[in-house]
Design a protein around this motif. Structure first.
Motif, PDB file in Angstrom:
ATOM      1  N   PRO A 170       0.939  -1.295   0.019  1.00  0.00           N
ATOM      2  CA  PRO A 170       0.197   0.035  -0.081  1.00  0.00           C
ATOM      3  C   PRO A 170       0.896   1.103  -0.058  1.00  0.00           C
ATOM      4  O   PRO A 170       2.045   1.282   0.507  1.00  0.00           O
ATOM      5  N   VAL A 171       0.263   2.353  -0.453  1.00  0.00           N
ATOM      6  CA  VAL A 171       0.773   3.699  -0.556  1.00  0.00           C
ATOM      7  C   VAL A 171       0.028   4.565   0.413  1.00  0.00           C
ATOM      8  O   VAL A 171      -1.278   4.585   0.230  1.00  0.00           O
ATOM      9  N   GLY A 204       0.892   7.569   1.988  1.00  0.00           N
ATOM     10  CA  GLY A 204       1.586   8.897   2.426  1.00  0.00           C
ATOM     11  C   GLY A 204       0.492   9.944   2.199  1.00  0.00           C
ATOM     12  O   GLY A 204      -0.357   9.919   1.845  1.00  0.00           O
ATOM     13  N   ASP A 205       1.001  11.172   2.535  1.00  0.00           N
ATOM     14  CA  ASP A 205       0.112  12.404   2.617  1.00  0.00           C
ATOM     15  C   ASP A 205      -0.488  12.395   1.167  1.00  0.00           C
ATOM     16  O   ASP A 205      -1.529  13.009   0.955  1.00  0.00           O
ATOM     17  N   ASP A 206       0.463  12.442   0.187  1.00  0.00           N
ATOM     18  CA  ASP A 206       0.253  12.534  -1.298  1.00  0.00           C
ATOM     19  C   ASP A 206      -0.991  11.866  -1.738  1.00  0.00           C
ATOM     20  O   ASP A 206      -1.989  12.052  -2.461  1.00  0.00           O
ATOM     21  N   SER A 207      -0.891  10.698  -1.289  1.00  0.00           N
ATOM     22  CA  SER A 207      -1.704   9.486  -1.595  1.00  0.00           C
ATOM     23  C   SER A 207      -3.319   9.917  -0.801  1.00  0.00           C
ATOM     24  O   SER A 207      -4.436   9.743  -1.558  1.00  0.00           O
ATOM     25  N   ARG A 208      -3.173  10.319   0.200  1.00  0.00           N
ATOM     26  CA  ARG A 208      -4.326  10.680   0.982  1.00  0.00           C
ATOM     27  C   ARG A 208      -5.054  11.802   0.535  1.00  0.00           C
ATOM     28  O   ARG A 208      -6.214  11.960   0.244  1.00  0.00           O
ATOM     29  N   ALA A 209      -4.294  12.816   0.120  1.00  0.00           N
ATOM     30  CA  ALA A 209      -4.789  14.006  -0.468  1.00  0.00           C
ATOM     31  C   ALA A 209      -5.392  13.802  -1.966  1.00  0.00           C
ATOM     32  O   ALA A 209      -6.305  14.632  -2.245  1.00  0.00           O
ATOM     33  N   ALA A 210      -4.921  12.976  -2.700  1.00  0.00           N
ATOM     34  CA  ALA A 210      -5.301  12.560  -3.865  1.00  0.00           C
ATOM     35  C   ALA A 210      -6.590  11.529  -3.790  1.00  0.00           C
ATOM     36  O   ALA A 210      -7.179  11.296  -4.800  1.00  0.00           O
ATOM     37  N   ASN A 211      -7.033  11.151  -2.599  1.00  0.00           N
ATOM     38  CA  ASN A 211      -8.135  10.462  -2.377  1.00  0.00           C
ATOM     39  C   ASN A 211      -7.759   9.063  -3.138  1.00  0.00           C
ATOM     40  O   ASN A 211      -8.939   8.470  -3.533  1.00  0.00           O
ATOM     41  N   PHE A 212      -6.755   8.493  -3.082  1.00  0.00           N
ATOM     42  CA  PHE A 212      -6.305   7.114  -3.810  1.00  0.00           C
ATOM     43  C   PHE A 212      -6.914   6.032  -2.874  1.00  0.00           C
ATOM     44  O   PHE A 212      -6.682   6.292  -1.540  1.00  0.00           O
ATOM     45  N   ARG A 244      -4.157  -3.031  -5.260  1.00  0.00           N
ATOM     46  CA  ARG A 244      -4.680  -2.135  -6.630  1.00  0.00           C
ATOM     47  C   ARG A 244      -5.075  -0.889  -5.868  1.00  0.00           C
ATOM     48  O   ARG A 244      -5.661  -0.491  -5.187  1.00  0.00           O
ATOM     49  N   TYR A 245      -4.017   0.096  -6.428  1.00  0.00           N
ATOM     50  CA  TYR A 245      -3.925   1.284  -6.090  1.00  0.00           C
ATOM     51  C   TYR A 245      -4.578   1.947  -7.140  1.00  0.00           C
ATOM     52  O   TYR A 245      -4.166   2.249  -8.100  1.00  0.00           O
ATOM     53  N   LEU A 246      -5.732   2.849  -6.866  1.00  0.00           N
ATOM     54  CA  LEU A 246      -6.591   3.393  -7.730  1.00  0.00           C
ATOM     55  C   LEU A 246      -7.637   4.330  -7.204  1.00  0.00           C
ATOM     56  O   LEU A 246      -7.744   4.594  -5.873  1.00  0.00           O
ATOM     57  N   ARG A 247      -8.340   5.036  -8.122  1.00  0.00           N
ATOM     58  CA  ARG A 247      -9.463   5.881  -7.914  1.00  0.00           C
ATOM     59  C   ARG A 247     -10.227   5.134  -8.680  1.00  0.00           C
ATOM     60  O   ARG A 247     -10.544   5.013  -9.597  1.00  0.00           O
ATOM     61  N   ASN A 248     -11.614   5.563  -7.997  1.00  0.00           N
ATOM     62  CA  ASN A 248     -13.233   5.221  -8.499  1.00  0.00           C
ATOM     63  C   ASN A 248     -13.316   6.697  -9.370  1.00  0.00           C
ATOM     64  O   ASN A 248     -13.460   7.724  -8.739  1.00  0.00           O
TER      65      ASN A 248
END
Length: 476
Positions: A267-268, A270-278, A289-293
């Motif tokens: 998993p990722v 970090g703050d960038d991942s959280r901010a991007a809502n991934f 599966r590192y993704l966005r809906n």
């Protein structure tokens, strides 16, 4: 001397608007299985033996799934399939049914597009450090919080996600398949098991959550036929069938939703991942599966329903002739989530003229979808440190040549479109591996997909400036 073998498996594949039963026939010679090292010589053929509608029903102001209708459709399809070596079930994520102490369903599962969870996510602390999930208002955790305090919740003995509920009715066995459980918001993304501490913190009942099972495990038997746990979240199965030869690929599982992301080893968070809502969802063989809906083709599907279901080929041909990027919207805006008056919402938010025809609206949707997919691929790259070299677009959207071309242009990466039947393929491949027909890991399964399925390549055209300008217009 070699011996030809033929092995048949059945995949039950349930989407948000329809279901089907697909038979996969694996043909090869003994000693020639597909292995880790390269392409095998086996064949894999698919036959959709039964299709059936999946139409939600509104009762008393609540939108429900017709789960008994889906079960009937599944049984009809399995009868048409004939003798098979095993059965696997996949569906959409997050929705569930409650069973009482006698194993009786307490009510039809509520549809994730129902409004009962409105505002709940905003009253709960950020859970990303535990579940690593994109905050979506319909995540199971928020649905359960909405249900807490009801008589049905009090009477429940077990919660089963949709594919686990259907598998229970086939086998009598209770469990929660890992890839789908990872979408609930209540699984610890690091351990791959229920987060009992989070469940306690939120005041939810720990006794509702069944044991976790993994793809490839035999759940039980239906009339003597094994029922095998597959990647029961349909996207998990679709990613199994991404026909990539390289590690650094992005994928778009394209249908009612577009699931856009990367396959990672961990998993990722970090703050960038959280901010991007991934989101970090569980995949087959311990992958993430590192993704966005992204809203996907849902707005187009809703518009077409409102327009009386015109011919899709004619509509897309006319849309391709319209000037690109004249009108764009942010398809991640939750305003597009509910059904009803989709055309009106698009006209309002995109600034479409009152006389804009269906082709103009369709081009707006597809340009906006390509733009949202571009954003998701780039955010995944930046947050993960992985640099994808190609985008694999699988699922129903792979038939949409205009969407594939726009996605290549928007991302600046080659798009490899197909297979269309990625979800059913992934489901069948996990079953075939459990039966020893396919040996090895994801590389072996993907080699068989490359060998047997049609893939179309789209190269990016033009420069990036128009897409940058369009992204600025929607504030992204």
């Amino acid at each position: 001397m070699t011996t030809t073998m033929t092995r048949r498996f059945a995949a039950v594949d349930l989407g948000a608007s329809s279901g089907r039963v697909v038979v996969g026939t694996f043909t090869g010679e003994s000693g020639e299985g597909t292995g880790e090292s390269g392409e095998g010589r086996g064949r894999l053929e698919l036959d959709v033996v039964h299709r059936f509608a999946n139409e939600p029903v509104r009762v008393g102001g609540t939108l429900h799934w017709d789960i008994l209708g889906l079960y009937r459709g599944m049984l009809d399809g399995l009868r048409k399939a004939g003798p098979v070596e095993s059965i696997g079930i996949d569906s959409w994520a997050v929705d569930y049914g409650f069973l009482d102490a006698d194993g009786v369903l307490l009510g039809n599962p509520v549809h994730y597009r129902d409004a009962r969870t409105d505002g709940i996510a905003g009253r709960v602390r950020d859970l990303y450090d535990v579940n690593g999930l994109q905050t979506l208002p319909f995540n199971t955790v928020y649905q359960l919080l909405a249900a807490a305090g009801t008589r049905q919740y009090a009477a429940a003995a077990t919660m089963l996600l949709v594919p686990d509920l259907l598998a229970y009715w086939l086998t009598g066995e209770i469990g929660a398949e890992y890839t789908n459980a990872s979408t609930t918001g209540l699984l610890d993304v690091r351990t791959g098991n229920w987060s009992w501490s989070l469940i306690e913190e939120l005041g939810l009942r720990a006794d509702l959550f069944p044991p976790i099972r993994r793809p490839g495990e035999v759940i039980g038997h239906f009339e003597g036929t094994p029922v095998v746990a597959v990647g029961s979240h349909d996207t998990a199965s679709a990613v199994v069938a991404v026909p990539s030869k390289i590690k650094d690929f992005a994928y778009v599982s394209s249908g009612t939703w577009s699931l856009v992301g990367l396959e990672l080893d961990g998993p990722v968070l970090g703050d960038d991942s959280r901010a991007a809502n991934f989101t970090n969802e569980g995949g087959v063989d311990g992958t993430i599966r590192y993704l966005r809906n992204v809203m996907g083709l849902w707005p187009l599907q809703e518009c077409m329903r409102e327009w009386g279901s015109p011919d899709i080929s004619d509509l897309l041909r006319e849309a391709a002739e319209e000037p690109g990027l004249r009108y764009v919207v942010d398809l991640d805006d939750p305003v597009f989530l509910p059904p009803g008056d989709m055309t009106g919402r698009l006209r309002n938010l995109a600034g479409l003229p009152a006389d804009a025809g269906n082709a103009v609206i369709a081009r707006c949707i597809l340009d906006s979808l390509a733009l949202a997919q571009r954003r998701a691929v780039r955010q995944a790259r930046d947050a993960s440190g992985r640099n994808p070299q190609v985008v694999h677009l699988v699922g129903g959207g792979a038939r949409n040549e205009l969407l594939c071309r726009l996605t290549a242009d928007a991302t600046g990466l080659p798009v490899l479109a197909g297979p269309v039947e990625a979800t059913a393929l992934g489901n069948l491949l996990v079953q075939a591996r459990a039966a020893g027909v396919v040996t090895g890991g994801l590389d072996a399964m993907r080699a068989l997909v490359r060998q047997t399925q049609q893939i179309v390549r789209y190269e990016p055209r033009g420069d990036d400036a128009p897409w940058r300008a369009a992204a600025a217009r929607v504030g992204r």
